[in-house]
Design an enzyme around this catalytic site. Structure first.
Site, mmCIF file in Angstrom:
data_model
loop_
_atom_site.group_PDB
_atom_site.id
_atom_site.type_symbol
_atom_site.label_atom_id
_atom_site.label_comp_id
_atom_site.label_asym_id
_atom_site.label_seq_id
_atom_site.Cartn_x
_atom_site.Cartn_y
_atom_site.Cartn_z
ATOM 1 N N ASP A 292 2.272 -7.963 -0.128
ATOM 2 C CA ASP A 292 2.590 -7.762 1.295
ATOM 3 C C ASP A 292 1.486 -6.952 1.957
ATOM 4 O O ASP A 292 0.706 -6.271 1.283
ATOM 5 C CB ASP A 292 3.950 -7.073 1.484
ATOM 6 C CG ASP A 292 3.989 -5.650 0.929
ATOM 7 O OD1 ASP A 292 3.419 -5.417 -0.157
ATOM 8 O OD2 ASP A 292 4.588 -4.771 1.589
ATOM 9 N N GLU B 47 5.703 -3.132 -0.838
ATOM 10 C CA GLU B 47 5.050 -1.819 -1.020
ATOM 11 C C GLU B 47 4.853 -1.123 0.300
ATOM 12 O O GLU B 47 5.077 0.083 0.423
ATOM 13 C CB GLU B 47 3.699 -1.993 -1.729
ATOM 14 C CG GLU B 47 3.140 -0.679 -2.291
ATOM 15 C CD GLU B 47 2.419 0.196 -1.270
ATOM 16 O OE1 GLU B 47 2.254 1.392 -1.538
ATOM 17 O OE2 GLU B 47 2.028 -0.307 -0.200
#
Ligand code: BES
Ligand code: MN
Ligand code: MN
Length: 453
Positions: free
Chosen positions: A89, A154
């Site tokens: 991400d 994250e």
């Protein structure tokens, strides 16, 4: 037959093209509009893991974004098992107009790949996928058992990965974790990160009168929430940069003389730092150097502040509310939950009369320190030395990777932070980039690390 390093050397263009495919997917975890793209990125990573020849590749559903797993456990039980962690991400690309080329159209300029996620963390994570490929596809025996865990949350605090670790302890069991999601000390200066700061993040809303008021009719007679918020922010630090929240420093592990000597030996150039940031002088907690302030000591910053009239021209208004996002970076052994309670209590104590406040907590994370005696660090340092031709430094960093503390707590595993990025890569900023040279050296360093194990 080629060696893993030769295999990597011969496939630079192919690997760059594959990374570009991943960089083209706008996997912005914070924005629900991109949920499909985040899933597409997970599928792409899983496809790569299958393509390089891993077993048990799966895209694990969670309450949030998926977690990608895969393994190769054929080295034998006497060989170490390494869990490779990364995240697919990325942060939102805003402000878009500041990008020279669009964030999700990767472009090479001056030897750098420009794209959101190029350095944080798609490019860095990819180095390990390609390093493992270089063994499996060149027919070289992989001297370690490998497990991959690549997450998609994250940048929003890993809310799904924390419980996933706890309920998959056996499946993720390992002797160490390998992560490339940090920066090197400087250009061509490899370093192993042995400390990360933690994070505590809050939002404060200050409310006063029931509506925005005419500042001439009411100004001077009513508490202004924006003024009140500023008053509170001023009281959080003194003029020496010391945080004023009672108890804030209670659990801070002081820097030992030995550690301060090591800090002083690092090749840091304060003038170059000031020049690069276009600042007259650095500022921080009195009695500490810049490097100590940004990695070995806690900090507190306003991340955003708003309220009242923000449009063009002058509107004479006394706002009915004001807001701020405030965060603290933490060092061992501070606890984000405890710091939140201390901060909330302090804010209520210093709140000026005539307004109400509401404090809410966002995601946070624990700080970490890696034991410098851990045997895996020797292989990592030697791998850097062999590929970069320079001795690796050991340094603490100021950023946070919250899941690293969970690897220690839940899996009882030490994490090797082997970053290939640079602080000047503009991660989270417009024009994020990753040096092609470091992409190449990263793949080779990773492969060399496995050779040395
Ligand atoms: N890769 C960074 C952390 C990082 C950057 C560590 C540079 C060391 C040097 C990571 O993706 C990140 O941005 N973490 C966030 C924390 C998270 C809870 C949003 C951070 O540090 O702000
Ligand atoms: Mn990252
Ligand atoms: Mn990040």
């Amino acid at each position: 037959m080629s060696t893993p390093l030769e295999y990597i050397q011969a496939r630079q263009d192919e690997f760059k093209e594959q990374l570009f495919q991943l960089l083209r997917i706008p996997s912005i975890s914070a924005d629900a509009k991109y949920k499909k793209d985040v899933h597409r990125a997970a599928e792409f990573v899983a496809g790569q893991l299958k393509h390089i020849g891993l077993d048990n590749v799966s895209v694990e559903k969670t309450d949030g974004h998926p977690i990608v797993l895969g393994d190769h456990l054929h080295a034998g039980p006497d060989k170490p098992t390494i869990l490779i962690y990364g995240h697919y991400d990325v942060q939102p690309p805003d402000p878009l107009e500041k990008w020279e080329t669009p964030p999700f159209e990767p472009t090479v300029r001056d030897g750098k790949i420009y794209a959101r996620g190029a350095s944080d963390d798609k490019g860095q994570m990819f180095t390990h996928i390609k390093a493992i490929e270089s063994f499996l596809k060149s027919g070289t025996e992989l001297p370690a058992n490998i497990k991959f865990i690549i997450e998609g949350e994250e940048e929003i605090g890993s809310p799904s990965l924390v419980p996933f670790l706890a309920s998959n302890k056996e499946r993720l069991k390992c002797d160490m974790v390998l992560v490339s999601d940090t920066a090197m000390f400087a250009k061509d200066t490899p370093s192993i990160t042995y400390g990360l700061r933690g994070l505590m993040y809050i939002e404060v809303e200050v409310t006063g009168p029931n509506r925005d008021l005419h500042s001439g009719v009411y100004g001077g007679g009513v508490q202004n929430p924006a003024n009140a918020l500023c008053e509170m922010i001023v009281k959080m630090k003194d003029e020496n940069g010391v945080i004023q929240i009672p108890g804030f420093y209670d659990r801070v592990r002081p820097l030992s003389e030995l550690e301060r000597e090591a800090y002083a030996k690092l090749p840091f150039d304060q003038d170059a730092y000031n020049r690069e940031l276009k600042i007259e002088e650095a500022f921080g907690e009195k009695g500490y150097s810049t490097l100590e302030r940004v990695s070995g000591r806690p900090s507190l910053d306003v991340n955003g502040i708003w309220g009242g009239y923000l449009g063009e021209g002058a509107k004479t208004v006394l706002p009915s509310r004001a807001n701020a996002k405030i965060s603290a970076r933490l060092v061992p052994d501070q606890d984000p939950k405890e710091i939140f309670r201390l901060m909330e209590k302090y804010l209520h104590e210093i709140k000026p009369p005539g307004v109400e406040i509401q404090v809410t907590e966002h995601h946070g994370g624990h700080p970490v320190l890696v034991d410098l005696a851990f045997y895996g660090l020797k292989a990592a340092a030697k791998a850097f030395k062999d590929v970069y031709g320079k001795e690796a430094l050991f340094a603490r960093e100021g950023g946070s990777i919250p899941i690293v503390a969970d690897f220690a707590k839940t899996l009882n595993a030490t994490t090797i932070l082997m970053g290939f990025g640079l602080n000047s890569d503009s991660i989270h900023s417009p024009n994020e980039h990753f040096h092609l040279k470091d992409f190449e050296r990263g793949m080779k360093t990773s492969a060399r690390f496995f050779e040395l194990l």
